[in-house]
Scaffold this motif. Structure first.
Motif, mmCIF file in Angstrom:
data_model
loop_
_atom_site.group_PDB
_atom_site.id
_atom_site.type_symbol
_atom_site.label_atom_id
_atom_site.label_comp_id
_atom_site.label_asym_id
_atom_site.label_seq_id
_atom_site.Cartn_x
_atom_site.Cartn_y
_atom_site.Cartn_z
ATOM 1 N N ILE A 282 0.489 4.587 -19.894
ATOM 2 C CA ILE A 282 1.663 3.715 -19.580
ATOM 3 C C ILE A 282 1.620 3.106 -18.116
ATOM 4 C CG2 ILE A 282 4.259 3.616 -19.054
ATOM 5 C CD1 ILE A 282 4.160 5.727 -21.489
ATOM 6 N N ARG A 283 1.697 1.960 -17.760
ATOM 7 C CA ARG A 283 1.566 1.513 -16.626
ATOM 8 C C ARG A 283 2.581 1.067 -15.626
ATOM 9 N NH1 ARG A 283 -0.942 -0.787 -20.884
ATOM 10 N NH2 ARG A 283 0.581 -2.533 -20.774
ATOM 11 N N PHE A 284 2.498 1.061 -14.532
ATOM 12 C CA PHE A 284 3.398 0.943 -13.239
ATOM 13 C C PHE A 284 2.594 -0.244 -12.694
ATOM 14 C CE2 PHE A 284 4.717 5.260 -13.763
ATOM 15 C CZ PHE A 284 6.180 5.247 -13.502
ATOM 16 N N TYR A 285 3.533 -1.399 -12.162
ATOM 17 C CA TYR A 285 2.935 -2.467 -11.897
ATOM 18 C C TYR A 285 3.780 -2.637 -10.260
ATOM 19 C CZ TYR A 285 1.883 -7.655 -11.885
ATOM 20 O OH TYR A 285 1.321 -8.959 -11.752
ATOM 21 N N VAL A 286 2.604 -2.771 -9.235
ATOM 22 C CA VAL A 286 3.051 -3.134 -7.969
ATOM 23 C C VAL A 286 2.978 -4.205 -7.455
ATOM 24 C CG1 VAL A 286 2.867 -2.101 -5.630
ATOM 25 C CG2 VAL A 286 2.648 -0.428 -7.375
ATOM 26 N N THR A 287 3.559 -4.980 -6.960
ATOM 27 C CA THR A 287 3.402 -6.544 -6.882
ATOM 28 C C THR A 287 4.051 -6.569 -5.213
ATOM 29 O OG1 THR A 287 5.700 -7.221 -7.695
ATOM 30 C CG2 THR A 287 3.789 -7.489 -8.988
ATOM 31 N N GLN B 45 0.838 -1.251 0.032
ATOM 32 C CA GLN B 45 -0.186 0.112 -0.008
ATOM 33 C C GLN B 45 0.924 1.299 -0.051
ATOM 34 O OE1 GLN B 45 -3.423 0.242 -0.367
ATOM 35 N NE2 GLN B 45 -2.998 2.271 -1.013
ATOM 36 N N GLU B 46 2.051 1.346 1.001
ATOM 37 C CA GLU B 46 3.027 2.400 0.892
ATOM 38 C C GLU B 46 3.458 2.671 -0.595
ATOM 39 O OE1 GLU B 46 5.107 2.579 4.998
ATOM 40 O OE2 GLU B 46 5.498 0.975 3.693
ATOM 41 N N LEU B 47 3.773 1.516 -1.498
ATOM 42 C CA LEU B 47 4.263 1.968 -2.726
ATOM 43 C C LEU B 47 3.244 2.530 -3.601
ATOM 44 C CD1 LEU B 47 6.828 1.833 -4.658
ATOM 45 C CD2 LEU B 47 6.374 -0.650 -4.955
ATOM 46 N N ILE B 48 1.970 1.782 -3.491
ATOM 47 C CA ILE B 48 0.917 2.505 -4.481
ATOM 48 C C ILE B 48 0.891 3.975 -4.326
ATOM 49 C CG2 ILE B 48 -1.509 2.440 -4.612
ATOM 50 C CD1 ILE B 48 -1.406 -0.694 -4.104
ATOM 51 N N ASP B 49 0.665 4.193 -2.780
ATOM 52 C CA ASP B 49 0.714 5.697 -2.558
ATOM 53 C C ASP B 49 1.821 6.491 -3.049
ATOM 54 O OD1 ASP B 49 -1.595 4.830 -1.329
ATOM 55 O OD2 ASP B 49 -0.666 4.919 0.918
ATOM 56 N N ARG B 50 2.862 5.807 -2.987
ATOM 57 C CA ARG B 50 4.124 6.523 -3.464
ATOM 58 C C ARG B 50 4.142 6.800 -4.944
ATOM 59 N NH1 ARG B 50 8.178 7.740 0.193
ATOM 60 N NH2 ARG B 50 10.028 7.713 -1.575
ATOM 61 N N LEU C 207 8.232 -2.677 -7.695
ATOM 62 C CA LEU C 207 7.749 -1.845 -8.710
ATOM 63 C C LEU C 207 8.390 -1.940 -10.167
ATOM 64 C CD1 LEU C 207 6.001 0.918 -9.336
ATOM 65 C CD2 LEU C 207 7.988 2.295 -8.892
ATOM 66 N N SER C 208 7.541 -2.135 -11.112
ATOM 67 C CA SER C 208 7.967 -2.627 -12.428
ATOM 68 C C SER C 208 7.258 -1.824 -13.578
ATOM 69 C CB SER C 208 7.749 -3.745 -12.681
ATOM 70 O OG SER C 208 8.087 -4.779 -11.936
ATOM 71 N N TYR C 209 8.026 -1.404 -14.772
ATOM 72 C CA TYR C 209 7.211 -0.737 -15.769
ATOM 73 C C TYR C 209 7.978 -0.886 -16.882
ATOM 74 C CZ TYR C 209 10.575 3.100 -15.437
ATOM 75 O OH TYR C 209 11.664 3.937 -15.495
ATOM 76 N N LYS C 210 7.157 -0.811 -18.040
ATOM 77 C CA LYS C 210 7.973 -0.915 -19.313
ATOM 78 C C LYS C 210 8.344 0.659 -19.860
ATOM 79 C CE LYS C 210 5.338 -4.732 -21.233
ATOM 80 N NZ LYS C 210 4.247 -5.132 -22.284
ATOM 81 N N THR C 211 9.452 0.789 -20.373
ATOM 82 C CA THR C 211 9.816 2.107 -20.810
ATOM 83 C C THR C 211 9.163 2.552 -21.744
ATOM 84 O OG1 THR C 211 11.813 1.532 -22.241
ATOM 85 C CG2 THR C 211 11.929 1.933 -19.728
ATOM 86 N N PRO C 212 8.457 3.990 -21.984
ATOM 87 C CA PRO C 212 7.814 4.589 -23.006
ATOM 88 C C PRO C 212 8.621 4.304 -24.311
ATOM 89 C CG PRO C 212 7.740 6.062 -21.088
ATOM 90 C CD PRO C 212 8.840 5.036 -20.903
ATOM 91 N N GLY D 5 -13.177 -14.458 -1.054
ATOM 92 C CA GLY D 5 -12.728 -15.415 -0.219
ATOM 93 C C GLY D 5 -11.269 -15.929 -0.512
ATOM 94 N N VAL D 6 -10.764 -15.444 -1.280
ATOM 95 C CA VAL D 6 -9.296 -16.140 -1.956
ATOM 96 C C VAL D 6 -8.515 -14.860 -1.789
ATOM 97 C CG1 VAL D 6 -8.293 -16.566 -4.045
ATOM 98 C CG2 VAL D 6 -10.568 -17.255 -3.984
ATOM 99 N N THR D 7 -7.308 -15.289 -1.008
ATOM 100 C CA THR D 7 -6.208 -14.640 -0.674
ATOM 101 C C THR D 7 -5.018 -14.745 -1.605
ATOM 102 O OG1 THR D 7 -6.868 -14.685 1.926
ATOM 103 C CG2 THR D 7 -4.537 -13.952 1.329
ATOM 104 N N ILE D 8 -4.800 -13.527 -2.360
ATOM 105 C CA ILE D 8 -3.464 -13.567 -3.323
ATOM 106 C C ILE D 8 -2.571 -12.231 -2.657
ATOM 107 C CG2 ILE D 8 -4.557 -14.625 -4.972
ATOM 108 C CD1 ILE D 8 -4.988 -11.960 -6.207
ATOM 109 N N PRO D 9 -1.330 -12.256 -3.144
ATOM 110 C CA PRO D 9 -0.483 -11.245 -2.868
ATOM 111 C C PRO D 9 -1.085 -9.929 -3.382
ATOM 112 C CG PRO D 9 0.696 -13.149 -3.381
ATOM 113 C CD PRO D 9 -0.748 -13.535 -3.724
ATOM 114 N N GLY D 10 -0.803 -8.781 -2.848
ATOM 115 C CA GLY D 10 -0.926 -7.586 -3.575
ATOM 116 C C GLY D 10 -0.425 -7.438 -4.917
ATOM 117 N N ASN D 11 -1.300 -6.865 -5.832
ATOM 118 C CA ASN D 11 -0.956 -6.685 -7.222
ATOM 119 C C ASN D 11 -1.761 -5.919 -7.947
ATOM 120 O OD1 ASN D 11 -1.453 -7.668 -10.071
ATOM 121 N ND2 ASN D 11 -0.111 -9.193 -9.308
#
Length: 152
Positions: free
Chosen positions: A99-104, A35-40, A113-118, A66-72
């Protein structure tokens, strides 16, 4: 036997793992929680005069079932100034925006934090219009700044 293999494959996809760095990708491990990284990322996008225009992720919807998975979470970032420029250069290329940032979320509680460069994303349209690559090269340092600010 086939059902067991399918079940094993589905279970394996729910395991925590970082995206793999590959051509055109930037992958940054951070000390921040999911959550901190999403906010950042959102804060860094605004600080770089970019807008958060989309957000999507299966984590909350899975929890509601009711399914628990890692934050994505995928966070789409763009700015109308670049959108108008891109549409003028190549209507086809606009499908790549935002353009998307990916927080896992990782097993240790931190997030990656991951992303594809423009320039990588828009390189597929360079033959259509050289202006597309000029725009992409204008975007590269902005997205690098967002990522570094969010991950620092």
């Amino acid at each position: 036997m086939r059902i067991l293999l399918i079940a094993s494959a589905l279970f394996a996809t729910a395991a925590v793992s970082s995206p793999v760095e590959r051509d055109g990708w930037v992958v940054m491990e951070t000390r921040y929680s999911y959550q901190e990284l999403i906010d950042r990322v959102k804060s860094a996008a605004r600080a770089n005069k970019m807008g958060v225009v989309t957000e999507a992720g299966p984590t909350e919807a899975a929890a509601a079932r009711g399914v628990t998975i890692p934050g994505n979470r995928v966070i789409g970032v763009y700015n109308n100034i670049f959108a108008v420029r891109m549409l003028e250069a190549s209507e086809s290329a606009m499908i790549e925006a935002p353009i998307r940032f990916y927080v896992t979320e990782q097993e240790d509680g931190t997030a990656t934090l991951s992303y594809k460069t423009p320039s990588f994303i828009f390189s597929h349209y360079a033959l259509e219009s050289p202006e597309v690559m000029r725009i992409a090269l204008d975007l590269d340092p902005i997205f690098e700044s967002i990522a570094k600010t969010a991950a620092e």
